[in-house]
Design a protein around this motif. Sequence first.
Motif, PDB file in Angstrom:
ATOM      1  N   UNK A 170       3.680 -30.870  21.090  1.00  0.00           N
ATOM      2  CA  UNK A 170       2.454 -31.241  21.084  1.00  0.00           C
ATOM      3  C   UNK A 170       2.386 -31.746  19.581  1.00  0.00           C
ATOM      4  N   UNK A 171       2.978 -31.412  18.776  1.00  0.00           N
ATOM      5  CA  UNK A 171       2.795 -32.060  17.386  1.00  0.00           C
ATOM      6  C   UNK A 171       3.451 -33.308  16.928  1.00  0.00           C
ATOM      7  N   UNK A 172       4.108 -33.891  18.018  1.00  0.00           N
ATOM      8  CA  UNK A 172       4.543 -35.147  17.826  1.00  0.00           C
ATOM      9  C   UNK A 172       3.636 -36.385  17.414  1.00  0.00           C
ATOM     10  N   UNK A 174       0.670 -35.802  16.330  1.00  0.00           N
ATOM     11  CA  UNK A 174       0.049 -35.561  14.933  1.00  0.00           C
ATOM     12  C   UNK A 174       0.737 -36.122  13.938  1.00  0.00           C
ATOM     13  N   UNK A 175       2.160 -35.946  13.980  1.00  0.00           N
ATOM     14  CA  UNK A 175       2.881 -36.680  12.824  1.00  0.00           C
ATOM     15  C   UNK A 175       3.210 -38.257  12.899  1.00  0.00           C
ATOM     16  N   UNK A 176       3.364 -38.791  14.141  1.00  0.00           N
ATOM     17  CA  UNK A 176       3.554 -40.055  14.354  1.00  0.00           C
ATOM     18  C   UNK A 176       2.663 -40.358  15.499  1.00  0.00           C
ATOM     19  N   UNK A 177       1.337 -40.547  15.076  1.00  0.00           N
ATOM     20  CA  UNK A 177       0.357 -41.020  15.831  1.00  0.00           C
ATOM     21  C   UNK A 177       0.351 -42.304  16.591  1.00  0.00           C
ATOM     22  N   UNK A 199      -0.636 -28.769  26.940  1.00  0.00           N
ATOM     23  CA  UNK A 199       0.478 -28.287  26.053  1.00  0.00           C
ATOM     24  C   UNK A 199       1.186 -29.502  25.223  1.00  0.00           C
ATOM     25  N   UNK A 200       1.184 -30.573  25.987  1.00  0.00           N
ATOM     26  CA  UNK A 200       1.667 -31.881  25.259  1.00  0.00           C
ATOM     27  C   UNK A 200       0.701 -32.654  24.694  1.00  0.00           C
ATOM     28  N   UNK A 201      -0.553 -32.097  24.733  1.00  0.00           N
ATOM     29  CA  UNK A 201      -1.635 -33.017  23.875  1.00  0.00           C
ATOM     30  C   UNK A 201      -1.791 -34.354  24.580  1.00  0.00           C
ATOM     31  N   UNK A 202      -1.606 -34.399  25.923  1.00  0.00           N
ATOM     32  CA  UNK A 202      -1.251 -35.751  26.521  1.00  0.00           C
ATOM     33  C   UNK A 202      -2.932 -35.765  27.531  1.00  0.00           C
TER      34      UNK A 202
END
Length: 629
Positions: A170-172, A174-177, A199-202
């Motif tokens: 899920x942090x992907x 946040x780091x590469x918006x 859980x994957x912030x989708x």
Amino acid sequence: MTSPHGAPQSDPEADDASRVLRRVFGYDSFREGQREIIDHVVAGGDALVLMPTGGGKSLCYQVPALVRKGTGVVVSPLIALMQDQVDALTALGVRAGFLNSTQEHEERREVEAAFLAGELDLLYVAPERLRTSATLGLLDRGSIALFAIDEAHCVAQWGHDFRPDYLALSALHERWPDVPRIALTATATEATHAEIAARLNLGEARHFVASFDRPNIQYRIAQKREPRRQLLQLLRTEHAGDAGIVYCLSRASVEKTAAFLAENGVQALPYHAGLDARTRAEHQARFLREDGLVMVATIAFGMGIDKPDVRFVAHLDLPKSIEGYYQETGRAGRDGLPSTAWMVYGLQDVVQQRRMIDTSEGDAAHRRRLSAHLDAMLALCETVECRRVHLLAYFGQESGACGNCDTCLTPPETWDGTIAAQKLLSAVLRLRRERGQSFGAGHVIDILLGRETDKVVQHGHASLTVFGVGTELNESEWRAVVRQLLARGLLTVESDHGTLALTDASADVLARRREVPLRRDPERAARAEAGARASGRRPSPAADLPEEAVPVFERLRSWRAAAAKERGIPAYVVFHDATLRQIATDSPSSLAELGRVSGVGENKLAKYGQEILDVLASGAPHVQDMLEL
């Protein structure tokens, strides 16, 4: 810099998804649903894709990765298969690489350098690598076209393929918006679908849900008698020489079944977590690269297997859930040709699964979830309706009767089993109430049949009023009654000794407040097999080819086997059966004509085109030359 299909990346025509599809992959049109997904991701949108195994999920991220600027980063849990995935893409002319724990330092350094230089179109990464600062730093310094999260159901914590490292993905965003993400999975209920999105912030992503139907797969479930001999009969009568997967619940069963098949002339290999890593890798590689091998395995095998010519998937034990079953059966017939999903199931499967649930780790809520999964699986096994309708309904999709499952081909009979159910439940009740005892199904059936076995005599059970009241049914029929009552929750199994016990719902049957229609099982297996043969279904790769094209197709298969062996790659990486079938039928006489065949892209045309034309022109002598290489 040029793209893998030979045109400058700045060329607007080359950047079109349709041209990538034709030039790289050799297809003239997208499958239903693919184009919409691809256009959305190419435009920079996030996507969550639910599409069945064999439905073409990989193109949904591979094409956008080739169209967009930068490298497509594919997160995959399948370390053992990354090399094969990269080989398949390389054969198409796609610049692909992977980073995982199997590589030596120098090999990793070369892949990292290629990524930083913009020389990779696709980079496969294991999820645990994305938790390391070194990998994150590497990606920061390169140009990323998109993130593809394959096998996204691995994020579901109560799923059968849960991978803890997926929770960190899920942090992907946040780091590469600004980098689009596409998560893909083959099987997901509405609950699993929601869990993946959360859980994957989708949650804000666009969701694409394709039909889960695989009409080329014939679903069949037979009563378990002698499972290994039943399997051997299936292979001999319908799948001789075909590649297939056989799933067993235990490692011991895997070993015994593989040995049994080998003793009876079937090329079979075992695969389970108890084998050392080298043996597992060797067996997997042989299955992928050789024609006609049967892999006998636990569920440790199969996720991510891209072998398109698996003609059957067999289950010798009851799967724990429909999700697992559907994903496993979906490994058959990825090339769209007729294939079989076959299972045998019996009373002991139900007893064993109930006991496993009762003794499993986790809280009461977890056990309830496991029970719900099992109940759904049992309902599929016992249905008298179309199996495909039942399967698709589980995933929230409506459909009509398919005409290509055992219940459609040979509709099962139903009978009023209310009195039989009352007799059996009464026997269980009297044993407990009058004697304070409980027994397994075999002993209860002996009582109903009036058998004076040593155990019956020892316990004085011949004096029970239910002794001998069930002679209208035979032992097999009584076991089917027990199995169906367990499946419907009208009977249960006590986990400590595997003995039968009543449930709250049993009272309604005993008090005649509930009728119990049952499915009649005798000869179901033989009838289903006869129905399959009567349907005219011939699942061999040469089925339905014009008569004159069959020897051409076989020559092409021989050439493909030699070409694959020479290059150390699976045969399907050279060409799928479907492509060889079209070549055999169309018989192209020039490279231009060959290039119009579906599945023949520019790179494969350049690499194999003249060889194929030689095979078509000269026939067997050239094949023999190839085989002697």
